[in-house]
Design a protein around this motif. Sequence first.
Motif, PDB file in Angstrom:
ATOM      1  N   UNK A 193       0.856  -1.187   0.000  1.00  0.00           N
ATOM      2  CA  UNK A 193       0.000   0.000   0.000  1.00  0.00           C
ATOM      3  C   UNK A 193       0.892   1.236   0.000  1.00  0.00           C
ATOM      4  N   UNK A 194       0.305   2.344  -0.423  1.00  0.00           N
ATOM      5  CA  UNK A 194       1.047   3.601  -0.538  1.00  0.00           C
ATOM      6  C   UNK A 194       0.301   4.707   0.188  1.00  0.00           C
ATOM      7  N   UNK A 195       1.027   5.453   1.005  1.00  0.00           N
ATOM      8  CA  UNK A 195       0.495   6.637   1.663  1.00  0.00           C
ATOM      9  C   UNK A 195       1.029   7.857   0.931  1.00  0.00           C
ATOM     10  N   UNK A 196       0.133   8.650   0.360  1.00  0.00           N
ATOM     11  CA  UNK A 196       0.506   9.866  -0.356  1.00  0.00           C
ATOM     12  C   UNK A 196      -0.001  11.082   0.421  1.00  0.00           C
ATOM     13  N   UNK A 197       0.787  12.151   0.406  1.00  0.00           N
ATOM     14  CA  UNK A 197       0.401  13.347   1.147  1.00  0.00           C
ATOM     15  C   UNK A 197       0.841  14.599   0.400  1.00  0.00           C
ATOM     16  N   UNK A 226       7.104  -5.030   6.389  1.00  0.00           N
ATOM     17  CA  UNK A 226       6.519  -5.518   7.635  1.00  0.00           C
ATOM     18  C   UNK A 226       6.248  -7.018   7.479  1.00  0.00           C
ATOM     19  N   UNK A 227       6.705  -7.803   8.456  1.00  0.00           N
ATOM     20  CA  UNK A 227       6.595  -9.263   8.375  1.00  0.00           C
ATOM     21  C   UNK A 227       5.571  -9.752   9.382  1.00  0.00           C
ATOM     22  N   UNK A 269       4.962  -2.643   2.531  1.00  0.00           N
ATOM     23  CA  UNK A 269       4.725  -4.017   2.084  1.00  0.00           C
ATOM     24  C   UNK A 269       4.569  -4.907   3.305  1.00  0.00           C
ATOM     25  N   UNK A 270       3.526  -5.723   3.288  1.00  0.00           N
ATOM     26  CA  UNK A 270       3.273  -6.694   4.355  1.00  0.00           C
ATOM     27  C   UNK A 270       3.376  -8.086   3.753  1.00  0.00           C
ATOM     28  N   UNK A 271       4.156  -8.963   4.396  1.00  0.00           N
ATOM     29  CA  UNK A 271       4.394 -10.286   3.843  1.00  0.00           C
ATOM     30  C   UNK A 271       4.487 -11.294   4.989  1.00  0.00           C
ATOM     31  N   UNK A 272       3.925 -12.502   4.821  1.00  0.00           N
ATOM     32  CA  UNK A 272       4.069 -13.526   5.866  1.00  0.00           C
ATOM     33  C   UNK A 272       5.531 -13.945   6.018  1.00  0.00           C
ATOM     34  N   UNK A 273       5.879 -14.422   7.197  1.00  0.00           N
ATOM     35  CA  UNK A 273       7.273 -14.788   7.481  1.00  0.00           C
ATOM     36  C   UNK A 273       7.798 -15.829   6.493  1.00  0.00           C
TER      37      UNK A 273
END
Length: 382
Positions: free
Chosen positions: A297-301, A371-372, A345-349
């Motif tokens: 995901x992307x946070x834009x500001x 983030x794991x 980025x979120x990914x399983x271990x």
Amino acid sequence: MAQSAELTAAERYFDAIRAALEGLSVFLNNRESPLNKHDLVAQTVAEYLQRLTASFECWRNRIGFTERFRISRSDSGFPVFQNVLELENDKKGAAGRLASIPDADSLRAEMADFILRHRAFPAELQKSMAERVYLETVQQGEVFSPFLLPVTIRVAVNPKTGRPYYVVHWGAFDGTSNLPLVYMAVVEDSSGDMVDTLVRDGKLNTDVRIPLPVGGLLNPELARRFDDFAARNSAYSLSPVTIATSLDKDFPELHPKQLRRIVLGPFYTAGITEHNQRVAEVLAKVRRPEDAWLLTWTLQEVFSTAEKPGRRGLWSSEPSQEVFHINTDDLEAARQGVSHYEQHALVPHEAYQALYASGEASTIFTGFQTHILSNGQVISGV
């Protein structure tokens, strides 16, 4: 056989996206989460995540009685926009359709009788049961609609300008990119009536009770126009600075000081999505299908650095104008039309281990805060 394989792929997809959304929920609820450093962002995104989770639960039930379900395999990894429209339409007609389907107990009795009499599986009755469960879920749940109306969640006063300001959020599922989008804006209001009502001695007037959250913009004179503006200006193809500039231009009384957009996705899952062959090949080696995914995901500001004063003359006048900062030192920020952006980025271990072992992790996660997800917890800063 082809239908069975398709259903198997669908089940694998739903298992993976459920695990990803649950992992993102854990991340958002973590006080140490990077998103929690942004005021109200994690809390707001969590609300839309609940809607998205409810939508996927509905879609999962829906495939029990219809084959119409497609995802954007080569782009976002999320369902295509048609599914979102159908869900919204089914929500409106759920009560009428439920009235035409026997209740759950009657269907169970018919299914048991069918099995005893025919020694076969009651496929049609099972479809009716699946449709009933689907419609009940649609009717009860708050789903992620094509457009979700603005909501005001905070009101305060800027001591420098003496104006009240609102924190407002809204959502949209973009029909071209097939991506869920969450918007948050900080907007000052110079309308005379609102300043007189909400401001006292440079602070928020405590005599005015505001039962937050409030549906729509807090200013009742502008609320409907603001809804219409948000509905017309929430496309992913529009850069945040374009949206903020249009808001500033269309509403002389409103002064957008900050606009954030959270873009959920793309989503990658083994054997289904095709938008990154390198990621797909590595995820295919992960042993458990529910762990073979990657959610980004992307946070834009974009924020205002100054307000150019308005000018009133005998023959013409100009309203005040915000000066939005674009980080031209960062080519990607300039391309996105933002002051600042973050990619996550979120990914399983297990999937991260596979990516690391393949030697692809450093390439794939370049520019991302990674983030794991491991044993129900999220480890950041990897």
